[in-house]
Design an enzyme around this catalytic site. Sequence first.
Site, PDB file in Angstrom:
ATOM      1  CB  SER A  44     -20.904  16.255  18.754  1.00 33.64           C
ATOM      2  OG  SER A  44     -20.462  15.060  18.307  1.00 33.64           O
ATOM      3  CB  SER A  46     -24.274  11.862  23.975  1.00 31.59           C
ATOM      4  OG  SER A  46     -22.995  11.443  23.607  1.00 31.59           O
ATOM      5  CE  LYS A  63     -23.773   8.200  23.551  1.00 32.11           C
ATOM      6  NZ  LYS A  63     -23.037   7.328  22.765  1.00 32.11           N
ATOM      7  CB  ALA A 116     -15.774   0.873  31.170  1.00 32.01           C
ATOM      8  CD  GLU A 120     -11.971   8.020  26.230  1.00 35.03           C
ATOM      9  OE1 GLU A 120     -10.868   8.289  25.712  1.00 35.03           O
ATOM     10  OE2 GLU A 120     -12.757   8.531  26.178  1.00 35.03           O
ATOM     11  CG  ASP A 159     -15.492   5.936  14.978  1.00 29.37           C
ATOM     12  OD1 ASP A 159     -14.257   5.942  14.539  1.00 29.37           O
ATOM     13  OD2 ASP A 159     -16.127   7.012  15.892  1.00 29.37           O
ATOM     14  CD  GLU A 163      -9.828   8.167  20.566  1.00 33.56           C
ATOM     15  OE1 GLU A 163      -9.566   6.877  20.012  1.00 33.56           O
ATOM     16  OE2 GLU A 163      -9.160   9.178  20.007  1.00 33.56           O
ATOM     17  CG  ASP A 177     -19.525   5.936  20.454  1.00 37.39           C
ATOM     18  OD1 ASP A 177     -20.768   6.282  19.896  1.00 37.39           O
ATOM     19  OD2 ASP A 177     -18.921   7.010  20.408  1.00 37.39           O
TER      20      ASP A 177
END
Length: 312
Positions: A44, A46, A63, A116, A120, A159, A163, A177
Amino acid sequence: EPASTRQNQPRSKSRKRSRSQNPSANTRLSAQDFVFGETLGEGSYSTVIRARYARTGQEYAIKILDKNHLIRKEKMLVALAEKNTLIKLGAGHSGIVHLHWTFQDDWSLFFVLDLATNGEMQTRISRMGSLSLACTRYYTAQIIDALEYMHDKDVIHRDLKPENLLLDSNFRIKITDFGTGKILESAEERAHSFVGTAQYVSPELLERNETSKSSDLWSLGCIVFQMIAGKFAFQGLSDYLTWQKIKSLDYTFPDGFDEDAKDFVTKLLVRDPLQRIGATRSPSSPSPLRNHPFLASINWETLWTDPAPPLE
Ligand code: ADE
């Protein structure tokens, strides 16, 4: 108005430039130093873009965070927390995405991260339906190794979910993240404020708005369940109904779920955060997570050099 809010941008107390901003003596990086490629992910606030550092040819994931958006949504401190958490974690663990440099221009903040290349874990699970036991063990061990490193540095992710588990070129885990990451201050064992994704959120966060290192262990339990079962441990028709299930520990193992894995997950999905396996480990003591029978076949010494089991 924008002129005054601009004052609120990351300005460290000391103006000393950290080495993370200086790839080599006295030069400051800018977007011009990179050749940008495909978009790897969009959040949202980035966008993550694959980029090659022209000087060395090395590839990174950059990022890019939109400053105006961050200011409008009052998320500048979140971005700063992400940067500080990544700096605190440093380059000390290959299971955690490393922040190489940061820079900014008038519009954006840039975080230059490890790339990476295999995307994911979520994509793998969806594509395969579920993972083999060998794969699940291997990835569970890598997540534990990275989590213990992080927790020993007093960082909570808050979190964790498939993902945010990336796979590098060797199909090894890289946790990413840290926008929801939290550095615990001395003696602070619990952190406040709501973060997280419905299916992986812990009961203590739902009931007392409280997170600790142990909340990451709850998420681990949800992830291991999902890798084996191919579906969420807790899933209602809405986030609200999912949370009801979490609070009442309403989940069931599908038939054929490995018995050792069942015991492992059962010991992680415990309502009392202090009673979860591994929750009260101190950095110097042996890890009950590592010693669980589910992971008996893991060679912890060669965990990051062993080839990943075939994804079947
Ligand atoms: N998507 C988000 N972050 C990424 C990274 N560091 N590497 C590859 N893909 C990503």
